[in-house]
Design a protein around this motif. Structure first.
Motif, short mmCIF file in Angstrom:
data_model
loop_
_atom_site.label_atom_id
_atom_site.label_comp_id
_atom_site.label_asym_id
_atom_site.label_seq_id
_atom_site.Cartn_x
_atom_site.Cartn_y
_atom_site.Cartn_z
N VAL A 1 -0.11 5.22 -0.62
CA VAL A 1 -1.72 4.60 -0.95
C VAL A 1 -2.56 3.40 -1.96
O VAL A 1 -2.92 2.90 -2.18
N ARG A 2 -0.56 3.70 -3.01
CA ARG A 2 -0.93 2.53 -4.63
C ARG A 2 -0.85 1.14 -3.74
O ARG A 2 -1.43 -0.15 -4.33
N ALA A 3 -0.39 0.92 -2.56
CA ALA A 3 0.08 -0.08 -2.17
C ALA A 3 -1.17 -0.96 -0.88
O ALA A 3 -1.90 -1.66 -1.07
N LEU A 4 -1.78 0.05 -1.12
CA LEU A 4 -3.25 -0.01 -0.20
C LEU A 4 -4.06 -0.55 -0.62
O LEU A 4 -4.71 -1.54 -0.78
N TYR A 5 -4.16 0.46 -2.66
CA TYR A 5 -5.20 -0.38 -3.62
C TYR A 5 -4.77 -1.53 -3.59
O TYR A 5 -5.97 -1.94 -3.92
N LYS A 6 -3.79 -1.93 -4.14
CA LYS A 6 -3.44 -3.20 -4.28
C LYS A 6 -4.07 -3.82 -3.11
O LYS A 6 -4.73 -5.12 -3.78
N SER A 7 -3.26 -3.34 -2.18
CA SER A 7 -3.86 -4.59 -0.90
C SER A 7 -5.48 -5.31 -0.43
O SER A 7 -5.97 -5.51 -0.83
N LEU A 8 -6.28 -3.90 -0.76
CA LEU A 8 -7.29 -3.82 -0.41
C LEU A 8 -8.18 -4.94 -2.05
O LEU A 8 -9.03 -5.82 -2.06
N VAL A 9 -7.79 -4.61 -3.48
CA VAL A 9 -7.57 -5.41 -4.39
C VAL A 9 -7.74 -6.65 -4.01
O VAL A 9 -8.19 -8.30 -4.92
N ASP A 10 -6.34 -7.02 -3.45
CA ASP A 10 -5.92 -8.54 -3.08
C ASP A 10 -7.18 -9.51 -2.52
O ASP A 10 -7.15 -10.79 -2.57
#
Length: 230
Positions: free
Chosen positions: A64-73
């Motif tokens: 989930v944390r990687a998904l959140y970072k991908s969404l922000v990027d």
């Protein structure tokens, strides 16, 4: 170069099986586009859904944390691109109000009727437009206006389309605006001017290809004629 792992043919098959599901993503994107099932944008969205399913259900490595970072990027990168697109449409609106494309078409038509000279002047015009405008805006703004002149000069419309595409592709990676270059640098987090210095030989190669495609239409149209005949 340092050797991290000795090459073994058995490892190729093992890695291929491990990556098999992930390798379906380009198949989904390109297969959907060329199959007429989805547009390029819809294909990208479909690939995201497939990637989430593969990582979460098949590989079970969903983070989930990687998904959140991908969404922000991706949000930041999309904002960069959309700002460029918005600014190019503003410039396009100004050019439309000033009727500069119409003036350009009249000026070229008034100078010569030779198709190679017309192509040369259109090359310069589209290269400059590509430096400042997004390709979609440049095509919508200029191509319908110059198309009657292109056809009257006896220029093959497919050939002209290839020339326009190459011009805009070169222009969009050439500063000052260079929408594609800025988008790529935003993703890679690299300096625009340093990237431009490295990119100059590639731009030179593209310019050489542009000249070949422009003035040797038989070469650029060969694949079209082989596939579709004529």
């Amino acid at each position: 170069f340092p050797v991290e792992e000795r090459f073994q043919l058995s490892n190729v098959w093992l890695r291929f099986k491990e990556a098999g599901w992930a390798l379906l993503l380009p198949v989904i994107i390109l297969g959907g586009i060329f199959g007429g099932i989805v547009t390029a944008t819809e294909g990208a969205a479909l690939a995201v859904v497939a990637a989430l399913f593969i990582s979460g259900v098949i590989y079970r490595e969903f983070d989930v944390r990687a998904l959140y970072k991908s969404l922000v990027d991706s949000g930041v990168q999309t904002a960069v691109v959309m700002l460029l697109v918005a600014s190019s449409y503003l410039i396009g609106g100004f050019l439309t109000e000033a009727q500069l494309p119409q003036q350009l078409a009249r000026a070229i038509g008034g100078v010569t009727e030779n198709k190679y000279l017309i192509l040369m002047m259109l090359n310069v015009a589209f290269l400059i437009l590509g430096m400042f405008l997004h390709s979609a805006a440049a095509i919508i703004l200029v191509v319908p206006i110059v198309m009657p002149m292109v056809l009257a000069a006896g220029i093959d419309p497919v050939h002209f389309g290839l020339v326009v595409t190459l011009n805009l592709a070169i222009g969009q990676q050439t500063p000052p605006v260079a929408s594609v270059l800025i988008a790529a640098c935003s993703i890679a987090k690299s300096d625009i001017w340093e990237t431009t210095k490295v990119n100059l030989p590639f731009i030179g190669a593209l310019l050489a290809l542009l000249l070949i495609s422009t003035y040797l239409p038989a070469i650029s149209l060969l694949p079209v004629r082989l596939i579709y005949g004529g």
